[in-house]
Write a protein that holds these residues in place. Structure first.
Motif, PDB file in Angstrom:
ATOM      1  N   SER A   1     122.395  35.857  86.612  1.00 30.97           N
ATOM      2  CA  SER A   1     121.391  36.030  85.594  1.00 30.97           C
ATOM      3  C   SER A   1     119.948  36.163  86.271  1.00 30.97           C
ATOM      4  CB  SER A   1     121.339  34.765  84.767  1.00 30.97           C
ATOM      5  OG  SER A   1     122.741  34.702  84.097  1.00 30.97           O
ATOM      6  N   VAL A   2     119.181  37.072  85.889  1.00 28.73           N
ATOM      7  CA  VAL A   2     117.909  37.201  86.588  1.00 28.73           C
ATOM      8  C   VAL A   2     116.771  37.401  85.455  1.00 28.73           C
ATOM      9  CG1 VAL A   2     119.201  38.239  88.490  1.00 28.73           C
ATOM     10  CG2 VAL A   2     118.139  39.732  86.709  1.00 28.73           C
ATOM     11  N   ILE A   3     115.570  37.101  86.007  1.00 32.75           N
ATOM     12  CA  ILE A   3     114.193  37.492  84.965  1.00 32.75           C
ATOM     13  C   ILE A   3     113.944  38.882  85.352  1.00 32.75           C
ATOM     14  CG2 ILE A   3     112.222  36.868  84.316  1.00 32.75           C
ATOM     15  CD1 ILE A   3     114.124  34.972  83.371  1.00 32.75           C
ATOM     16  N   LEU A   4     113.537  39.782  84.463  1.00 28.48           N
ATOM     17  CA  LEU A   4     112.891  41.010  84.513  1.00 28.48           C
ATOM     18  C   LEU A   4     111.623  40.934  83.899  1.00 28.48           C
ATOM     19  CD1 LEU A   4     115.980  43.510  84.392  1.00 28.48           C
ATOM     20  CD2 LEU A   4     114.863  42.482  86.344  1.00 28.48           C
TER      21      LEU A   4
ATOM     22  N   LEU B   1     122.749  40.814  85.642  1.00 25.37           N
ATOM     23  CA  LEU B   1     123.128  41.857  86.331  1.00 25.37           C
ATOM     24  C   LEU B   1     124.223  41.951  87.517  1.00 25.37           C
ATOM     25  CD1 LEU B   1     119.578  42.819  87.641  1.00 25.37           C
ATOM     26  CD2 LEU B   1     120.392  43.524  85.509  1.00 25.37           C
ATOM     27  N   PRO B   2     124.809  42.900  87.403  1.00 27.99           N
ATOM     28  CA  PRO B   2     126.320  42.928  88.418  1.00 27.99           C
ATOM     29  C   PRO B   2     125.758  42.666  89.847  1.00 27.99           C
ATOM     30  CG  PRO B   2     125.919  45.215  87.580  1.00 27.99           C
ATOM     31  CD  PRO B   2     124.780  44.478  87.060  1.00 27.99           C
ATOM     32  N   ILE B   3     126.795  41.831  90.627  1.00 22.58           N
ATOM     33  CA  ILE B   3     126.435  41.609  91.980  1.00 22.58           C
ATOM     34  C   ILE B   3     127.567  42.435  92.809  1.00 22.58           C
ATOM     35  CG2 ILE B   3     126.597  40.114  93.999  1.00 22.58           C
ATOM     36  CD1 ILE B   3     126.100  37.851  92.025  1.00 22.58           C
ATOM     37  N   GLU B   4     127.151  43.541  93.938  1.00 22.49           N
ATOM     38  CA  GLU B   4     127.929  44.188  94.473  1.00 22.49           C
ATOM     39  C   GLU B   4     127.795  43.963  96.031  1.00 22.49           C
ATOM     40  OE1 GLU B   4     127.634  48.704  96.197  1.00 22.49           O
ATOM     41  OE2 GLU B   4     127.687  48.550  93.936  1.00 22.49           O
ATOM     42  N   ALA B   5     128.922  43.505  96.635  1.00 19.11           N
ATOM     43  CA  ALA B   5     129.014  42.906  97.930  1.00 19.11           C
ATOM     44  C   ALA B   5     129.435  44.193  98.839  1.00 19.11           C
ATOM     45  CB  ALA B   5     129.838  41.899  98.373  1.00 19.11           C
TER      46      ALA B   5
ATOM     47  N   LEU C   1     119.733  33.376  97.047  1.00 14.86           N
ATOM     48  CA  LEU C   1     119.396  34.369  96.609  1.00 14.86           C
ATOM     49  C   LEU C   1     117.942  34.970  96.300  1.00 14.86           C
ATOM     50  CD1 LEU C   1     122.129  34.659  93.916  1.00 14.86           C
ATOM     51  CD2 LEU C   1     122.407  35.585  95.931  1.00 14.86           C
ATOM     52  N   ASN C   2     117.163  33.960  95.887  1.00 19.06           N
ATOM     53  CA  ASN C   2     115.786  34.414  95.870  1.00 19.06           C
ATOM     54  C   ASN C   2     115.209  34.735  96.994  1.00 19.06           C
ATOM     55  OD1 ASN C   2     115.350  34.486  93.033  1.00 19.06           O
ATOM     56  ND2 ASN C   2     115.458  32.314  92.967  1.00 19.06           N
TER      57      ASN C   2
ATOM     58  N   VAL D   1     117.914  33.466  88.351  1.00 15.61           N
ATOM     59  CA  VAL D   1     118.121  32.159  87.650  1.00 15.61           C
ATOM     60  C   VAL D   1     119.265  31.420  87.867  1.00 15.61           C
ATOM     61  CG1 VAL D   1     117.865  30.973  85.298  1.00 15.61           C
ATOM     62  CG2 VAL D   1     116.559  32.910  85.926  1.00 15.61           C
ATOM     63  N   TYR D   2     120.428  32.232  87.836  1.00 10.77           N
ATOM     64  CA  TYR D   2     121.485  31.648  88.082  1.00 10.77           C
ATOM     65  C   TYR D   2     122.741  32.601  88.405  1.00 10.77           C
ATOM     66  CZ  TYR D   2     126.077  28.961  87.495  1.00 10.77           C
ATOM     67  OH  TYR D   2     127.435  28.340  87.914  1.00 10.77           O
ATOM     68  N   PRO D   3     123.604  32.418  89.645  1.00 10.26           N
ATOM     69  CA  PRO D   3     123.479  30.971  90.690  1.00 10.26           C
ATOM     70  C   PRO D   3     122.298  31.281  91.388  1.00 10.26           C
ATOM     71  CG  PRO D   3     125.162  32.558  91.188  1.00 10.26           C
ATOM     72  CD  PRO D   3     124.638  33.184  90.131  1.00 10.26           C
ATOM     73  N   ASN D   4     121.927  30.205  92.047  1.00 14.44           N
ATOM     74  CA  ASN D   4     120.672  30.371  92.899  1.00 14.44           C
ATOM     75  C   ASN D   4     121.183  30.448  94.281  1.00 14.44           C
ATOM     76  OD1 ASN D   4     121.926  27.862  93.555  1.00 14.44           O
ATOM     77  ND2 ASN D   4     119.745  26.791  93.184  1.00 14.44           N
ATOM     78  N   ARG D   5     122.304  30.530  94.605  1.00  8.53           N
ATOM     79  CA  ARG D   5     123.134  30.735  95.915  1.00  8.53           C
ATOM     80  C   ARG D   5     124.542  31.056  95.759  1.00  8.53           C
ATOM     81  NH1 ARG D   5     121.812  25.520  99.045  1.00  8.53           N
ATOM     82  NH2 ARG D   5     120.077  25.559  97.913  1.00  8.53           N
ATOM     83  N   ILE D   6     124.988  31.810  96.710  1.00  8.59           N
ATOM     84  CA  ILE D   6     126.389  32.425  96.884  1.00  8.59           C
ATOM     85  C   ILE D   6     127.133  32.140  98.367  1.00  8.59           C
ATOM     86  CG2 ILE D   6     127.847  34.275  96.550  1.00  8.59           C
ATOM     87  CD1 ILE D   6     126.080  35.713  94.585  1.00  8.59           C
TER      88      ILE D   6
END
Length: 324
Positions: A65-68, A43-47, A104-105, A129-134
């Motif tokens: 990368s996320v789990i849906l 999924l895209p990340i929007e800041a 992130l989680n 799932v990835y990345p777990n932090r930004i």
């Protein structure tokens, strides 16, 4: 050879079609099934809400990368439409002045509305799932004007030459980015290119090269001009002779007071030259009582190829004391 041909024929005519049929059946069962499944999607990340006086010191990842979770047909729909729908992850940068790390989680658990999934998708977010932090690092945004440096190599035909350097329009541009990175940049280079067998002036457009994706250019391309002319000769007459380093109380008379010479260069360029554009200089520091004639120093404009045939070749200096 027979065994290899047999296995190749078997795979092409039997194994591959059967495998494709089984895969299609599994996909069909997944889509029509009403059971719940999980799927990993990027999924895209929007800041959002970046301070207008700040910019990124490091790039923010574009995707996560996320789990849906959802029914097979709904997950398949989300997979097919992931690049065309408004499904995304949002990071709110409001209040960040320099540096902040998003776990992130934890962040999306506390801010579930930052996971934007249109209701029509009928899927739910499980975890990243990835990345777990930004890690967000910000710096003061600045702009700077820098010159453009050519990486264009011009190869002219015999009997021609390029007048001056490659000209750009404009000859500089504005770059914008983090202060610490802008301080490292003092010029911007063009892409490399070679122009062969030039026998006339050349205009074109060329890309500008950025070594840092955090730096934004006011222009992506630049117009260039190469002034190419045929080599020719022209005799310039009535060039004044100048005497430098004269001594107070001494009068100096060069003879003759004007000379002529031949300039070699681009046909249009030498047509513009006037006698005063050429310097013919005799240094009085080299004067000696027993010496009458002196060889002058000649200086022509830098874009003239050469000069020759100075006439006369030497200058006589007449010296007398000034009357009181």
């Amino acid at each position: 050879m027979v065994k290899i041909s047999f296995f190749t024929s078997f795979f092409k005519n039997i194994a591959f079609p059967v495998g494709a049929f089984l895969l299609a059946m599994l996909l069909w069962l997944f889509v029509v099934s009403g059971d719940q499944y999980t799927m990993m999607l990027d999924l895209p990340i929007e800041a959002r809400n970046l301070n207008s006086q700040k910019t990124y010191l490091e790039e923010v990842p574009g995707y996560a990368s996320v789990i849906l979770k959802g029914k097979g047909r709904d997950l398949f729909k989300s997979y097919v439409l992931q690049n065309y729908s408004d499904i995304k992850l949002v990071l709110d940068l409001d209040g960040i002045s320099q540096e902040y790390e998003f776990i992130l989680n934890d962040y999306f658990e506390k801010n579930p509305r930052k996971v934007v999934i249109p209701p029509s998708h009928n899927v739910s977010f499980i975890e990243v799932v990835y990345p777990n932090r930004i890690n967000i690092r910000l710096d003061e945004v600045m702009e700077k004007k820098v010159p453009i440096i050519s990486n264009i190599q011009s190869l002219v035909k015999d009997g021609y030459l390029q007048i001056g350097n490659t000209q750009f329009e404009p000859d500089s541009l504005i770059i914008i980015g983090p202060k610490v990175e802008l301080n490292k940049i003092n010029e911007v280079h063009t892409a490399k290119d070679t122009l062969f067998n030039l026998s006339k002036s050349n205009r074109g457009t060329i890309d500008l090269i950025s070594q840092n994706r955090l730096i934004k250019f006011s222009l992506k391309k630049i117009n260039y001009f190469l002034d190419v002319q045929q080599i020719s000769e022209r005799i310039i007459v009535d060039i004044p002779v100048k005497v430098i380093n004269k001594v107070r109380g001494i009068r100096v008379f060069p003879s003759p007071q004007t000379v002529s010479l031949t300039v070699v260069g681009g046909v249009n360029k030498i047509a513009e030259i006037k006698p005063n554009d050429i310097s013919v200089i005799v240094d009085f520091n080299s004067w000696k009582l027993e010496k009458n004639f002196y060889t002058p120093k000649i200086a022509v404009p830098f874009d003239i190829l050469n000069w020759k045939d100075l006439s006369p070749r030497t200058i006589e200096l007449g010296v007398a004391r000034e009357s009181k």
